[in-house]
Design a protein around this motif. Structure first.
Motif, PDB file in Angstrom:
ATOM      1  N   PHE A   1       0.837  -1.386   0.261  1.00  0.00           N
ATOM      2  CA  PHE A   1       0.172  -0.027   0.355  1.00  0.00           C
ATOM      3  C   PHE A   1       0.735   1.480  -0.058  1.00  0.00           C
ATOM      4  O   PHE A   1       0.227   2.667  -1.006  1.00  0.00           O
ATOM      5  CB  PHE A   1      -1.115  -0.192   1.170  1.00  0.00           C
ATOM      6  N   ASP A   2       2.034   1.523   1.022  1.00  0.00           N
ATOM      7  CA  ASP A   2       2.648   2.695   0.908  1.00  0.00           C
ATOM      8  C   ASP A   2       3.843   2.762  -0.569  1.00  0.00           C
ATOM      9  O   ASP A   2       4.071   3.532  -0.522  1.00  0.00           O
ATOM     10  CB  ASP A   2       4.327   2.317   2.569  1.00  0.00           C
ATOM     11  N   HIS A   3       3.573   1.087  -1.479  1.00  0.00           N
ATOM     12  CA  HIS A   3       4.577   1.572  -2.554  1.00  0.00           C
ATOM     13  C   HIS A   3       3.551   2.265  -3.137  1.00  0.00           C
ATOM     14  O   HIS A   3       4.357   3.185  -4.221  1.00  0.00           O
ATOM     15  CB  HIS A   3       5.360   0.498  -2.794  1.00  0.00           C
ATOM     16  N   LEU A   4       2.628   1.559  -3.674  1.00  0.00           N
ATOM     17  CA  LEU A   4       1.494   2.142  -4.336  1.00  0.00           C
ATOM     18  C   LEU A   4       0.864   3.409  -3.859  1.00  0.00           C
ATOM     19  O   LEU A   4       0.718   4.445  -5.164  1.00  0.00           O
ATOM     20  CB  LEU A   4       0.203   0.855  -4.546  1.00  0.00           C
ATOM     21  N   PHE A   5       0.811   3.707  -3.371  1.00  0.00           N
ATOM     22  CA  PHE A   5       0.113   4.999  -2.256  1.00  0.00           C
ATOM     23  C   PHE A   5       1.190   5.783  -1.033  1.00  0.00           C
ATOM     24  O   PHE A   5       1.057   5.759   0.117  1.00  0.00           O
ATOM     25  CB  PHE A   5      -1.185   4.943  -1.706  1.00  0.00           C
ATOM     26  N   PRO A   6       2.213   6.275  -1.551  1.00  0.00           N
ATOM     27  CA  PRO A   6       3.039   6.573  -0.873  1.00  0.00           C
ATOM     28  C   PRO A   6       2.577   7.779   0.663  1.00  0.00           C
ATOM     29  O   PRO A   6       1.958   8.293   0.411  1.00  0.00           O
ATOM     30  CB  PRO A   6       3.848   7.994  -1.539  1.00  0.00           C
ATOM     31  N   PRO A   7       3.130   7.873   1.461  1.00  0.00           N
ATOM     32  CA  PRO A   7       3.207   8.554   2.574  1.00  0.00           C
ATOM     33  C   PRO A   7       2.623   9.725   2.511  1.00  0.00           C
ATOM     34  O   PRO A   7       1.480  10.795   3.158  1.00  0.00           O
ATOM     35  CB  PRO A   7       3.511   7.945   4.096  1.00  0.00           C
ATOM     36  N   ASP A   8       3.225  10.364   1.853  1.00  0.00           N
ATOM     37  CA  ASP A   8       2.979  11.824   1.564  1.00  0.00           C
ATOM     38  C   ASP A   8       2.139  12.253   0.686  1.00  0.00           C
ATOM     39  O   ASP A   8       1.465  13.363   0.816  1.00  0.00           O
ATOM     40  CB  ASP A   8       4.824  12.924   1.206  1.00  0.00           C
ATOM     41  N   GLN A   9       1.688  11.433  -0.279  1.00  0.00           N
ATOM     42  CA  GLN A   9       0.726  11.619  -0.507  1.00  0.00           C
ATOM     43  C   GLN A   9      -0.848  11.123  -0.075  1.00  0.00           C
ATOM     44  O   GLN A   9      -1.553  11.629  -0.445  1.00  0.00           O
ATOM     45  CB  GLN A   9       0.577  10.777  -2.221  1.00  0.00           C
ATOM     46  N   LEU A  10      -0.646   9.882   0.969  1.00  0.00           N
ATOM     47  CA  LEU A  10      -1.622   9.447   1.518  1.00  0.00           C
ATOM     48  C   LEU A  10      -2.306  10.869   2.728  1.00  0.00           C
ATOM     49  O   LEU A  10      -3.149  11.035   2.802  1.00  0.00           O
ATOM     50  CB  LEU A  10      -1.348   8.123   2.774  1.00  0.00           C
ATOM     51  N   LYS A  11      -1.238  12.159   3.450  1.00  0.00           N
ATOM     52  CA  LYS A  11      -1.428  12.951   4.164  1.00  0.00           C
ATOM     53  C   LYS A  11      -1.866  14.158   3.061  1.00  0.00           C
ATOM     54  O   LYS A  11      -2.939  14.881   3.575  1.00  0.00           O
ATOM     55  CB  LYS A  11       0.277  13.940   4.403  1.00  0.00           C
ATOM     56  N   LYS A  12      -1.920  14.279   1.432  1.00  0.00           N
ATOM     57  CA  LYS A  12      -2.790  14.901   1.367  1.00  0.00           C
ATOM     58  C   LYS A  12      -3.804  14.497   0.890  1.00  0.00           C
ATOM     59  O   LYS A  12      -4.652  15.117   0.276  1.00  0.00           O
ATOM     60  CB  LYS A  12      -1.768  15.785   0.209  1.00  0.00           C
ATOM     61  N   TRP A  13      -4.046  13.795   0.255  1.00  0.00           N
ATOM     62  CA  TRP A  13      -5.331  12.272   0.259  1.00  0.00           C
ATOM     63  C   TRP A  13      -6.603  13.016   1.044  1.00  0.00           C
ATOM     64  O   TRP A  13      -6.581  13.464   1.862  1.00  0.00           O
ATOM     65  CB  TRP A  13      -5.584  11.245  -0.013  1.00  0.00           C
ATOM     66  N   SER A  14      -8.242  13.368   0.371  1.00  0.00           N
ATOM     67  CA  SER A  14      -8.962  14.024   0.301  1.00  0.00           C
ATOM     68  C   SER A  14      -9.440  13.522  -0.418  1.00  0.00           C
ATOM     69  O   SER A  14     -10.642  13.891  -1.098  1.00  0.00           O
ATOM     70  CB  SER A  14      -9.222  15.083   0.694  1.00  0.00           C
ATOM     71  N   PRO A  15     -10.319  12.192   0.137  1.00  0.00           N
ATOM     72  CA  PRO A  15     -10.675  12.015  -0.826  1.00  0.00           C
ATOM     73  C   PRO A  15     -12.723  11.721  -0.338  1.00  0.00           C
ATOM     74  O   PRO A  15     -12.781  12.260   1.146  1.00  0.00           O
ATOM     75  CB  PRO A  15     -11.211   9.881  -0.477  1.00  0.00           C
ATOM     76  N   LYS A  16     -13.754  11.850  -1.364  1.00  0.00           N
ATOM     77  CA  LYS A  16     -14.867  12.275  -0.616  1.00  0.00           C
ATOM     78  C   LYS A  16     -15.937  10.602  -0.579  1.00  0.00           C
ATOM     79  O   LYS A  16     -15.795   9.624  -0.933  1.00  0.00           O
ATOM     80  CB  LYS A  16     -15.451  12.196  -2.541  1.00  0.00           C
ATOM     81  N   ASP A  17     -16.366  10.972   0.203  1.00  0.00           N
ATOM     82  CA  ASP A  17     -17.636   9.803   1.501  1.00  0.00           C
ATOM     83  C   ASP A  17     -17.777   9.560   0.756  1.00  0.00           C
ATOM     84  O   ASP A  17     -17.849   8.351   0.738  1.00  0.00           O
ATOM     85  CB  ASP A  17     -18.249  10.919   2.318  1.00  0.00           C
ATOM     86  N   LYS A  18     -18.373   9.879  -0.989  1.00  0.00           N
ATOM     87  CA  LYS A  18     -19.034   8.961  -1.828  1.00  0.00           C
ATOM     88  C   LYS A  18     -18.256   7.835  -2.393  1.00  0.00           C
ATOM     89  O   LYS A  18     -18.407   6.224  -2.782  1.00  0.00           O
ATOM     90  CB  LYS A  18     -20.496   9.462  -3.004  1.00  0.00           C
ATOM     91  N   ASP A  19     -16.881   7.758  -2.395  1.00  0.00           N
ATOM     92  CA  ASP A  19     -15.869   7.219  -2.895  1.00  0.00           C
ATOM     93  C   ASP A  19     -16.064   6.181  -2.211  1.00  0.00           C
ATOM     94  O   ASP A  19     -15.230   4.731  -2.686  1.00  0.00           O
ATOM     95  CB  ASP A  19     -15.094   7.993  -3.669  1.00  0.00           C
ATOM     96  N   LEU A  20     -15.569   6.212  -0.792  1.00  0.00           N
ATOM     97  CA  LEU A  20     -15.348   5.720   0.574  1.00  0.00           C
ATOM     98  C   LEU A  20     -16.232   4.956   0.801  1.00  0.00           C
ATOM     99  O   LEU A  20     -16.328   2.818   0.819  1.00  0.00           O
ATOM    100  CB  LEU A  20     -15.176   6.578   1.731  1.00  0.00           C
ATOM    101  N   LYS A  21     -17.833   5.231   0.326  1.00  0.00           N
ATOM    102  CA  LYS A  21     -18.821   4.316   0.777  1.00  0.00           C
ATOM    103  C   LYS A  21     -18.745   3.529  -0.160  1.00  0.00           C
ATOM    104  O   LYS A  21     -19.598   1.911  -0.198  1.00  0.00           O
ATOM    105  CB  LYS A  21     -20.264   5.240   0.750  1.00  0.00           C
TER     106      LYS A  21
END
Length: 143
Positions: free
Chosen positions: A36-56
Protein backbone atom coordinates in the motif's frame (compact mmCIF):
# COMPACT_ATOMS: atom_id res chain seq x y z
CA UNK A 1 -3.45 -36.99 7.68
CA UNK A 2 -5.33 -35.41 10.56
CA UNK A 3 -7.01 -32.10 9.97
CA UNK A 4 -8.57 -29.43 12.16
CA UNK A 5 -12.08 -30.43 11.19
CA UNK A 6 -11.91 -34.15 11.91
CA UNK A 7 -11.04 -33.67 15.60
CA UNK A 8 -7.91 -35.88 15.50
CA UNK A 9 -5.46 -33.18 16.59
CA UNK A 10 -4.69 -32.65 20.26
CA UNK A 11 -5.28 -29.20 21.74
CA UNK A 12 -1.49 -28.58 21.86
CA UNK A 13 -1.24 -29.39 18.16
CA UNK A 14 -4.20 -27.14 17.42
CA UNK A 15 -2.56 -24.29 19.30
CA UNK A 16 0.74 -24.84 17.48
CA UNK A 17 -0.98 -24.78 14.08
CA UNK A 18 -3.01 -21.75 15.05
CA UNK A 19 0.08 -19.86 16.19
CA UNK A 20 1.87 -20.61 12.91
CA UNK A 21 -1.08 -19.31 10.92
CA UNK A 22 -1.44 -16.34 13.23
CA UNK A 23 2.21 -15.35 12.65
CA UNK A 24 1.67 -15.68 8.91
CA UNK A 25 -1.31 -13.36 9.11
CA UNK A 26 0.62 -10.85 11.24
CA UNK A 27 3.54 -10.74 8.84
CA UNK A 28 1.22 -10.56 5.87
CA UNK A 29 -0.21 -7.33 7.31
CA UNK A 30 3.29 -5.85 7.09
CA UNK A 31 3.55 -7.04 3.49
CA UNK A 32 0.18 -5.50 2.59
CA UNK A 33 1.12 -2.25 4.31
CA UNK A 34 4.42 -2.13 2.37
CA UNK A 35 2.51 -2.71 -0.90
CA UNK A 36 0.00 0.00 0.00
CA UNK A 37 2.77 2.45 0.93
CA UNK A 38 4.53 1.69 -2.36
CA UNK A 39 1.40 2.31 -4.42
CA UNK A 40 0.11 5.13 -2.22
CA UNK A 41 3.18 6.84 -0.72
CA UNK A 42 2.82 8.32 2.80
CA UNK A 43 3.30 11.90 1.52
CA UNK A 44 0.45 11.36 -0.93
CA UNK A 45 -1.71 9.80 1.78
CA UNK A 46 -1.30 12.88 3.99
CA UNK A 47 -2.65 15.10 1.19
CA UNK A 48 -5.40 12.68 0.12
CA UNK A 49 -8.91 13.96 0.67
CA UNK A 50 -11.29 11.29 -0.57
CA UNK A 51 -14.97 12.02 -0.98
CA UNK A 52 -17.31 10.17 1.35
CA UNK A 53 -19.25 8.81 -1.61
CA UNK A 54 -16.07 7.21 -3.00
CA UNK A 55 -15.32 5.68 0.37
CA UNK A 56 -18.89 4.38 0.63
CA UNK A 57 -18.57 2.87 -2.87
CA UNK A 58 -15.53 1.03 -1.53
CA UNK A 59 -17.87 -0.51 1.07
CA UNK A 60 -16.03 1.06 3.97
CA UNK A 61 -17.90 1.40 7.23
CA UNK A 62 -18.45 4.77 8.88
CA UNK A 63 -15.88 3.75 11.49
CA UNK A 64 -13.30 2.97 8.78
CA UNK A 65 -14.03 6.28 7.04
CA UNK A 66 -13.51 8.20 10.28
CA UNK A 67 -10.33 6.22 10.87
CA UNK A 68 -8.92 7.16 7.44
CA UNK A 69 -9.74 10.81 7.93
CA UNK A 70 -8.19 10.98 11.39
CA UNK A 71 -5.12 8.81 10.68
CA UNK A 72 -3.02 9.78 7.71
CA UNK A 73 -0.57 7.00 8.40
CA UNK A 74 -1.03 3.48 7.06
CA UNK A 75 0.58 2.00 10.17
CA UNK A 76 -2.77 2.65 11.88
CA UNK A 77 -4.74 0.70 9.23
CA UNK A 78 -5.79 -2.89 9.90
CA UNK A 79 -5.67 -5.64 7.30
CA UNK A 80 -9.34 -5.25 6.28
CA UNK A 81 -8.93 -1.55 5.63
CA UNK A 82 -5.66 -2.06 3.75
CA UNK A 83 -7.23 -4.65 1.47
CA UNK A 84 -10.24 -2.41 0.75
CA UNK A 85 -7.99 0.55 -0.01
CA UNK A 86 -5.75 -1.57 -2.23
CA UNK A 87 -8.74 -2.83 -4.18
CA UNK A 88 -10.64 0.42 -4.59
CA UNK A 89 -7.95 3.09 -4.64
CA UNK A 90 -4.67 1.46 -5.71
CA UNK A 91 -5.78 -1.20 -8.19
CA UNK A 92 -8.50 1.00 -9.67
CA UNK A 93 -8.27 -0.61 -13.12
CA UNK A 94 -8.72 -4.05 -11.60
CA UNK A 95 -11.18 -3.40 -8.77
CA UNK A 96 -13.86 -5.44 -10.58
CA UNK A 97 -11.50 -8.36 -11.23
CA UNK A 98 -13.38 -11.57 -10.30
CA UNK A 99 -10.54 -12.73 -8.04
CA UNK A 100 -11.48 -10.08 -5.47
CA UNK A 101 -14.74 -11.95 -4.85
CA UNK A 102 -13.17 -15.40 -4.43
CA UNK A 103 -13.40 -16.47 -0.82
CA UNK A 104 -11.78 -19.90 -1.20
CA UNK A 105 -8.06 -20.17 -1.92
CA UNK A 106 -8.63 -23.64 -3.40
CA UNK A 107 -10.42 -21.92 -6.30
CA UNK A 108 -7.38 -19.76 -7.08
CA UNK A 109 -5.01 -21.66 -9.37
CA UNK A 110 -1.63 -22.05 -7.61
CA UNK A 111 0.23 -20.96 -10.74
CA UNK A 112 -1.62 -17.63 -10.66
CA UNK A 113 0.90 -15.31 -9.01
CA UNK A 114 -0.46 -11.84 -9.84
CA UNK A 115 -0.56 -9.32 -7.00
CA UNK A 116 -4.35 -9.45 -6.73
CA UNK A 117 -4.26 -13.23 -6.31
CA UNK A 118 -1.66 -12.90 -3.56
CA UNK A 119 -3.68 -10.24 -1.73
CA UNK A 120 -6.86 -12.32 -1.98
CA UNK A 121 -5.03 -15.40 -0.68
CA UNK A 122 -3.83 -13.41 2.34
CA UNK A 123 -7.33 -12.06 2.98
CA UNK A 124 -8.89 -15.52 2.72
CA UNK A 125 -6.30 -17.08 4.99
CA UNK A 126 -6.81 -14.34 7.58
CA UNK A 127 -10.58 -14.88 7.45
CA UNK A 128 -10.15 -18.62 7.81
CA UNK A 129 -7.80 -18.24 10.78
CA UNK A 130 -10.17 -15.82 12.51
CA UNK A 131 -13.14 -18.10 11.87
CA UNK A 132 -11.23 -21.12 13.14
CA UNK A 133 -10.14 -19.32 16.29
CA UNK A 134 -13.60 -17.94 17.07
CA UNK A 135 -15.69 -20.97 16.20
CA UNK A 136 -13.45 -24.01 16.69
CA UNK A 137 -10.48 -23.25 18.92
CA UNK A 138 -11.99 -20.87 21.49
CA UNK A 139 -14.61 -23.35 22.80
CA UNK A 140 -11.90 -26.05 22.98
CA UNK A 141 -9.61 -23.83 25.04
CA UNK A 142 -12.41 -22.61 27.34
CA UNK A 143 -13.73 -26.06 28.22
Amino acid sequence: MASFSDGQLAVGQLEEHFLRLHRLVLFSTKVLRAKFDHLFPPDQLKKWSPKDKDLKKAKLSDKQIRHIKSNRNSSKFDISLLISLLRHFCYTNDKLHPLWDDDDNDKIVPSLQCEIAQIVRIRNLRNKVCYFYLIVLTPTLVS
